[in-house]
Every structure is written in C-alpha cells, then in structure tokens.
Scaffold this motif. Structure first.
Motif, PDB file in Angstrom:
ATOM      1  N   ASN A  48      -7.592  38.202 -23.599  1.00 19.07           N
ATOM      2  CA  ASN A  48      -7.495  36.763 -23.784  1.00 19.07           C
ATOM      3  C   ASN A  48      -8.127  36.343 -25.098  1.00 19.07           C
ATOM      4  O   ASN A  48      -9.116  36.926 -25.533  1.00 19.07           O
ATOM      5  CB  ASN A  48      -8.244  36.036 -22.649  1.00 19.07           C
ATOM      6  N   GLU A  49      -7.573  35.349 -25.690  1.00 19.19           N
ATOM      7  CA  GLU A  49      -8.203  34.745 -26.865  1.00 19.19           C
ATOM      8  C   GLU A  49      -9.035  33.576 -26.368  1.00 19.19           C
ATOM      9  O   GLU A  49      -8.511  32.628 -25.787  1.00 19.19           O
ATOM     10  CB  GLU A  49      -7.143  34.265 -27.850  1.00 19.19           C
ATOM     11  N   LYS A  50     -10.331  33.662 -26.564  1.00 18.61           N
ATOM     12  CA  LYS A  50     -11.247  32.642 -26.044  1.00 18.61           C
ATOM     13  C   LYS A  50     -10.954  31.292 -26.688  1.00 18.61           C
ATOM     14  O   LYS A  50     -10.754  31.201 -27.900  1.00 18.61           O
ATOM     15  CB  LYS A  50     -12.700  33.032 -26.321  1.00 18.61           C
ATOM     16  N   VAL A  51     -10.940  30.260 -25.854  1.00 16.13           N
ATOM     17  CA  VAL A  51     -10.760  28.910 -26.406  1.00 16.13           C
ATOM     18  C   VAL A  51     -12.079  28.448 -27.022  1.00 16.13           C
ATOM     19  O   VAL A  51     -13.165  28.893 -26.620  1.00 16.13           O
ATOM     20  CB  VAL A  51     -10.313  27.917 -25.318  1.00 16.13           C
ATOM     21  N   GLU A  52     -11.980  27.577 -27.993  1.00 13.28           N
ATOM     22  CA  GLU A  52     -13.190  27.031 -28.603  1.00 13.28           C
ATOM     23  C   GLU A  52     -13.895  26.124 -27.609  1.00 13.28           C
ATOM     24  O   GLU A  52     -13.256  25.395 -26.847  1.00 13.28           O
ATOM     25  CB  GLU A  52     -12.833  26.241 -29.869  1.00 13.28           C
ATOM     26  N   LYS A  53     -15.207  26.164 -27.619  1.00 19.70           N
ATOM     27  CA  LYS A  53     -15.976  25.302 -26.726  1.00 19.70           C
ATOM     28  C   LYS A  53     -15.905  23.861 -27.202  1.00 19.70           C
ATOM     29  O   LYS A  53     -15.781  23.594 -28.397  1.00 19.70           O
ATOM     30  CB  LYS A  53     -17.431  25.760 -26.658  1.00 19.70           C
ATOM     31  N   GLY A  54     -15.973  22.947 -26.241  1.00 18.82           N
ATOM     32  CA  GLY A  54     -15.981  21.535 -26.573  1.00 18.82           C
ATOM     33  C   GLY A  54     -17.399  21.046 -26.832  1.00 18.82           C
ATOM     34  O   GLY A  54     -18.375  21.784 -26.681  1.00 18.82           O
ATOM     35  N   ALA A  55     -17.493  19.803 -27.196  1.00 21.11           N
ATOM     36  CA  ALA A  55     -18.808  19.203 -27.447  1.00 21.11           C
ATOM     37  C   ALA A  55     -19.441  18.800 -26.122  1.00 21.11           C
ATOM     38  O   ALA A  55     -18.802  18.155 -25.288  1.00 21.11           O
ATOM     39  CB  ALA A  55     -18.654  17.989 -28.355  1.00 21.11           C
ATOM     40  N   LYS A  56     -20.695  19.189 -25.931  1.00 18.82           N
ATOM     41  CA  LYS A  56     -21.398  18.817 -24.709  1.00 18.82           C
ATOM     42  C   LYS A  56     -21.762  17.340 -24.738  1.00 18.82           C
ATOM     43  O   LYS A  56     -22.086  16.778 -25.775  1.00 18.82           O
ATOM     44  CB  LYS A  56     -22.659  19.664 -24.540  1.00 18.82           C
ATOM     45  N   SER A  57     -21.672  16.726 -23.559  1.00 23.32           N
ATOM     46  CA  SER A  57     -22.028  15.318 -23.428  1.00 23.32           C
ATOM     47  C   SER A  57     -22.492  15.069 -22.004  1.00 23.32           C
ATOM     48  O   SER A  57     -22.469  15.986 -21.161  1.00 23.32           O
ATOM     49  CB  SER A  57     -20.820  14.429 -23.738  1.00 23.32           C
ATOM     50  N   GLU A  58     -22.893  13.856 -21.714  1.00 24.34           N
ATOM     51  CA  GLU A  58     -23.338  13.535 -20.357  1.00 24.34           C
ATOM     52  C   GLU A  58     -22.218  13.765 -19.352  1.00 24.34           C
ATOM     53  O   GLU A  58     -22.454  14.243 -18.240  1.00 24.34           O
ATOM     54  CB  GLU A  58     -23.802  12.073 -20.303  1.00 24.34           C
ATOM     55  N   LYS A  59     -20.992  13.449 -19.723  1.00 25.52           N
ATOM     56  CA  LYS A  59     -19.856  13.643 -18.832  1.00 25.52           C
ATOM     57  C   LYS A  59     -19.295  15.060 -18.898  1.00 25.52           C
ATOM     58  O   LYS A  59     -18.521  15.461 -18.037  1.00 25.52           O
ATOM     59  CB  LYS A  59     -18.746  12.634 -19.182  1.00 25.52           C
ATOM     60  N   ASN A  60     -19.671  15.790 -19.925  1.00 31.13           N
ATOM     61  CA  ASN A  60     -19.156  17.143 -20.117  1.00 31.13           C
ATOM     62  C   ASN A  60     -20.322  18.092 -20.417  1.00 31.13           C
ATOM     63  O   ASN A  60     -20.441  18.637 -21.520  1.00 31.13           O
ATOM     64  CB  ASN A  60     -18.141  17.144 -21.271  1.00 31.13           C
ATOM     65  N   PRO A  61     -21.197  18.302 -19.456  1.00 29.76           N
ATOM     66  CA  PRO A  61     -22.419  19.074 -19.700  1.00 29.76           C
ATOM     67  C   PRO A  61     -22.197  20.556 -19.997  1.00 29.76           C
ATOM     68  O   PRO A  61     -23.065  21.203 -20.577  1.00 29.76           O
ATOM     69  CB  PRO A  61     -23.209  18.889 -18.404  1.00 29.76           C
ATOM     70  N   LEU A  62     -21.057  21.080 -19.601  1.00 34.50           N
ATOM     71  CA  LEU A  62     -20.789  22.496 -19.831  1.00 34.50           C
ATOM     72  C   LEU A  62     -20.076  22.757 -21.154  1.00 34.50           C
ATOM     73  O   LEU A  62     -19.876  23.905 -21.543  1.00 34.50           O
ATOM     74  CB  LEU A  62     -19.960  23.070 -18.680  1.00 34.50           C
ATOM     75  N   GLY A  63     -19.700  21.686 -21.838  1.00 37.42           N
ATOM     76  CA  GLY A  63     -18.999  21.852 -23.100  1.00 37.42           C
ATOM     77  C   GLY A  63     -17.587  22.364 -22.928  1.00 37.42           C
ATOM     78  O   GLY A  63     -17.142  23.277 -23.630  1.00 37.42           O
ATOM     79  N   VAL A  64     -16.840  21.763 -22.006  1.00 39.94           N
ATOM     80  CA  VAL A  64     -15.454  22.157 -21.766  1.00 39.94           C
ATOM     81  C   VAL A  64     -14.575  21.696 -22.921  1.00 39.94           C
ATOM     82  O   VAL A  64     -14.721  20.579 -23.428  1.00 39.94           O
ATOM     83  CB  VAL A  64     -14.945  21.533 -20.447  1.00 39.94           C
ATOM     84  N   ASN A  65     -13.679  22.544 -23.359  1.00 38.04           N
ATOM     85  CA  ASN A  65     -12.663  22.160 -24.332  1.00 38.04           C
ATOM     86  C   ASN A  65     -11.655  21.268 -23.608  1.00 38.04           C
ATOM     87  O   ASN A  65     -10.910  21.740 -22.750  1.00 38.04           O
ATOM     88  CB  ASN A  65     -11.984  23.407 -24.899  1.00 38.04           C
ATOM     89  N   GLU A  66     -11.659  19.994 -23.930  1.00 38.14           N
ATOM     90  CA  GLU A  66     -10.900  19.006 -23.154  1.00 38.14           C
ATOM     91  C   GLU A  66      -9.391  19.198 -23.235  1.00 38.14           C
ATOM     92  O   GLU A  66      -8.653  18.682 -22.386  1.00 38.14           O
ATOM     93  CB  GLU A  66     -11.276  17.593 -23.604  1.00 38.14           C
ATOM     94  N   GLY A  67      -8.916  19.941 -24.220  1.00 37.10           N
ATOM     95  CA  GLY A  67      -7.474  20.150 -24.340  1.00 37.10           C
ATOM     96  C   GLY A  67      -7.017  21.538 -23.936  1.00 37.10           C
ATOM     97  O   GLY A  67      -5.823  21.846 -23.976  1.00 37.10           O
ATOM     98  N   ALA A  68      -7.978  22.380 -23.513  1.00 36.81           N
ATOM     99  CA  ALA A  68      -7.630  23.771 -23.192  1.00 36.81           C
ATOM    100  C   ALA A  68      -7.014  23.891 -21.807  1.00 36.81           C
ATOM    101  O   ALA A  68      -7.410  23.189 -20.865  1.00 36.81           O
ATOM    102  CB  ALA A  68      -8.874  24.646 -23.289  1.00 36.81           C
TER     103      ALA A  68
END
Length: 483
Positions: A48-68
């Motif tokens: 697998n090609e790892k997706v780039e991590k997203g920016a961590k925020s209060e609503k996204n504490p794990l740093g999910v890539n919102e478009g992945a």
C-alpha cells in the motif's frame, strides 16, 4: 464405566473419585484439519502507498486525512452488517470527501490472505468467525498497528475523557499480548455460558442446575419428554469451551485456566480438567445430546434448539441476534453460568466467562491507519454503542450505552448473570493467543471427537496435552503468558 454420581451404590466411581484418578490410555489417531493460514507474510510486494496524514484538530485528534479513502472489511456473522453501516455513515458525515469501501464477508482468511501477502491489507478489519486470522501470529509477525493512539485520543462524547476511559474493564488488557501496546480492540462484550428457554425449563418444572448431578437429573427429565438435554455446534466444537472452560475454572480455580493458556506441561492433566471432561462425556454416554449434533453447524444446532428439540446450548451472547429468525416470541431466552461439580468447587456457582468479543484490528501496512482508528473511535461513541446494543442485542466495549434502552430477554439475563458473577469472571486466552490450536486442535480434533463418542476423556486429554506441548515447543509461534 461406572456411575459418576456423587454417591454410588454399585461400586462405581464417585464424582470426586474421578478427580483423583488418572488414566493412561493410548492416543487414538484421527484425521485433523490443517492449521488455517495466519495471513502473516514477510513478502514486501508492491504494498500500500500510505496516505498523507491530515492536520490534527479538536475534531480530528488522530490526524485523519479527510479526503483519503477508507477500506473496511467486516465479518458478516451473528451481529450482521447494519451496526457497521450506521457507523460508516457517521464517518462519512464527519469526512464528506472520504469514500468508504465496505466489504462484508464470512471468509476472512480467504479474502484477506492474498492482500496481507501482497502488502495491501484493508484499513480496518473485523477479524472474527470460523476463518478468523490467528491474532497471536499477526502480532508476532508485526502485522498489526498499535492502537494506543486511539485509546489515548479524546472520546467523541466527552473530550475530557480518553477513549480508554470509556471502555469496560478488561478490554484494553485483552488487546495486549506482550507488554503495553494494544493490538486488538474487542468491540462487543460477550457473555459466554449455557443458554436456554426459561419457558421450556419451567415446563419441565425444573430450575437451572447448579451441580452436575442436578444437570443430569434435568437432562433425564427432558429426555422423558422427548427433549434432548444439550446440543452444540458439532461442526465447530470449539463452542463447547464457552461453558466447559469456565466450569474447569470453577472446579479447579483460575490458576488451572492460566496454566492451560501458558501452555504449561501437564496443564491439561489437572484433576479439574479430568473431572469436567468426564462430566461432559457423561452427557454423550447417557444419550442427553441431540441425535445428529456432531453433524450440525452453529446455525443448524441453534435452529434445533429454538425449536425446543434441545434444552441447553453453549454459546455467546450473539446468539440472541443470530438465532432471532427462528426464536419464538415467547421463548424467554436466558443464560446461566455453567453448572459445577459440587460444593467443593474452588469458585462459587455463578462463575462464568465474559470478555471482549468481535476483535477489530488495523493492519500495520494499511494505507489509511488513522482512518481505521477513527472509524473505531466513532464506533466507541455512546450513540454507536446504543445502536449496536439495540440492533444486535449485545453489550459493546463502551462502558454504558444501556440507559433508556429496553433490554431484550437474553441481554437482561446476561446483565443479571454478570452481576451474580461479580469478581468471579474468568477470561481464557487460548482463543485469541493461539487461534488454530484452540479451534482446530483442541476444538475439532480433541473435544469434538470426545463429544461425538469417538474418544474417551482420558484419550482426549492425552491428545490435547500433546497438541499444547507441540505448540509450546514450536519456535515459529510467538508465545504469551499471563503476567
């Protein structure tokens, strides 16, 4: 074989005499199934090609890539698919740019082995069912992601609490195999035991038996009414330990089960194991098992049971949902801890097996590890937990989620059984430390052959101890021990 009642007038062995005796009977030879592939591979493949991590925020504490994209494979078993689909909808609402690929299957190993071998496993897997991958091997082969980040993330309902803080006792520990990392998240909280229709039991003017002599008496009463005492998943006889293992723990104490889990020499030769195997063999020998049971799978045995062809069945709390289609409205489903031998058992009546069930894993080589963890975080919210409990009639790993819910008969009985058990809850680890050993060797080739009448308890114990010794010496298996 003499009578095994507590007191016999025919010179036979008393029940406690069975504990003291040891038989040396030769090992019989039977064909056994091959070990299921562990789905662990050192193959690098394209991967697998790892997706780039997203920016961590209060609503996204794990740093999910919102478009992945998120790739989710679910075991399509007793709990069905809907609870997972509902949780996916929440994920998609939170991350509208993300596309979720959802694959329900009963063939976990068949579907996923090529993907693990190719280095492109999905992002989240419900690793359950007859084709469950061996999690002990997966951990040992470093195929799984450590879920500590998920557990330490803020919970969805209360940011002041971590996900870890919201889980039922024992859930985190079950996901640990060797040290602090947590490799598995058991989503369901399963009550294992002996399930029955309270209505049918009442019709026999009987109470649930607390000792084995009482169990035999109830089975005899049922037999005279044309009802078998027991049935079980004959094609999957590893269901039998759901009541047999806690009985062993009740009779001999927790240390007996720990020794078995630790693959200690002669652990299966403990007097408590011998006594409990003799007791279960008695069900077969006295004709208290539903005819044809060894040839039935879990659905067929459950259907016969809901049709009142048999009084008792060893199972987990998923049975209320899995057997719902054939269970009469007035069945009055109930569960109890296993019967013991007698008053000299080490632990009191009520001792039962309850633990995390439905193991979810995030592969280390998944493209979207953060997405897999975030989907689990969604599932561990109060709303998703309540939805799970209401829709599948089972408790979840979330410590709560029952307020305001009208509990079904089986769920209500399970909660009551847990309350009665108190601290006397045992949690054998063979089924998650050594999946193939537990299912194919101990279950099918060992206990299954004994309950089909093709091997005596003494022969079965000798065979199982040999299997355990072989596993203990196998340098290709990562070994675990109770700390």
């Amino acid at each position: 074989m003499g009578s095994t009642s507590a007191h016999t007038n025919e010179g036979g062995l008393g029940r406690r005499d069975l504990i003291k005796r040891s038989a040396a009977i030769g090992l019989i030879s039977v064909p056994t199934m091959g070990f299921l592939s562990a789905c662990a591979s050192s193959s690098s493949g394209d991967g697998n090609e790892k997706v780039e991590k997203g920016a961590k925020s209060e609503k996204n504490p794990l740093g999910v890539n919102e478009g992945a994209a998120l790739d989710f494979v679910l075991f399509d078993g007793g709990f069905g698919q809907q609870y997972a689909k509902d949780a996916i909808k929440i994920y998609e609402q939170n991350y509208p740019k993300a596309k979720v690929k959802f694959t329900p299957t009963q063939k976990i190993t068949t579907v996923l082995q090529p993907r693990f071998n190719g280095g492109n496993p999905p992002d989240l897997i419900d690793n359950s069912g007859a084709e469950q991958m061996d999690m002990g091997v997966l951990v040992g082969q470093k195929q799984l992601a450590d879920l500590t980040a998920l557990l330490d993330a803020p919970s969805i309902d209360d940011p002041k609490k971590t996900v870890r803080d919201t889980l039922r006792p024992g859930i985190v520990e079950m996901g640990q195999f060797d040290g602090a990392p947590v490799w598995v998240l058991y989503y369901a909280y399963t009550v294992y035991g002996v399930w029955y229709s309270q209505k049918l039991l009442d019709s026999l003017d009987a109470k649930y038996p607390e000792t084995w002599d009482e169990m035999l008496a109830v089975c005899e009463k049922a037999k005279k009414k044309g009802i078998a005492g027991w049935t079980y998943a004959g094609k999957h006889p590893y269901y039998l330990p759901f009541s047999l293992y806690p009985m062993i723990g009740k009779v001999g104490g927790r240390e007996v089960l720990d020794a078995i889990d630790n693959l200690e020499p002669k652990a299966w030769e403990h007097p408590a194991v011998k006594a409990c195997f003799e007791a279960y063999y008695e069900l077969q020998r006295k004709g208290y098992i539903l005819k044809g049971t060894p040839g039935l799978d879990h659905i067929q045995s459950q259907t016969a049971w809901t049709e009142n062809k048999a009084l008792f069945i060893p199972n987990g709390s998923w049975v209320e949902n899995e057997a719902a289609k054939t269970m009469p409205a007035d069945f009055d489903l109930a569960v109890s801890a296993p019967s013991g031998l007698d008053a000299s058992d080490k632990l009191p009546f009520g001792t039962m097996w309850a633990s995390g069930g439905e193991p979810f894993i995030v592969p280390a080589k998944a493209a979207n590890v953060e997405g897999g963890m975030e989907q689990l975080r969604v599932m561990l919210s109060e709303a998703s937990s309540k939805n799970f409990t209401q829709s599948v009639k089972s408790l979840s790993a979330y410590n709560g989620g029952t307020d305001g819910i009208e509990l079904t008969p089986g769920l209500k009985s399970g909660v009551a059984a847990l309350k009665k058990a108190g601290q006397n809850v045992v949690n054998p680890r063979l089924q998650d430390w050594y999946v193939a050993l537990q299912k194919e060797k101990i279950g099918v080739a060992g206990i299954g052959e004994m309950m089909a009448g093709r091997a005596t308890p003494a022969e079965t114990i000798k065979k199982i101890q040999k299997f355990a010794d072989e596993a203990a010496k196998d340098q290709n298996i990562k070994h675990y021990k109770h700390q």
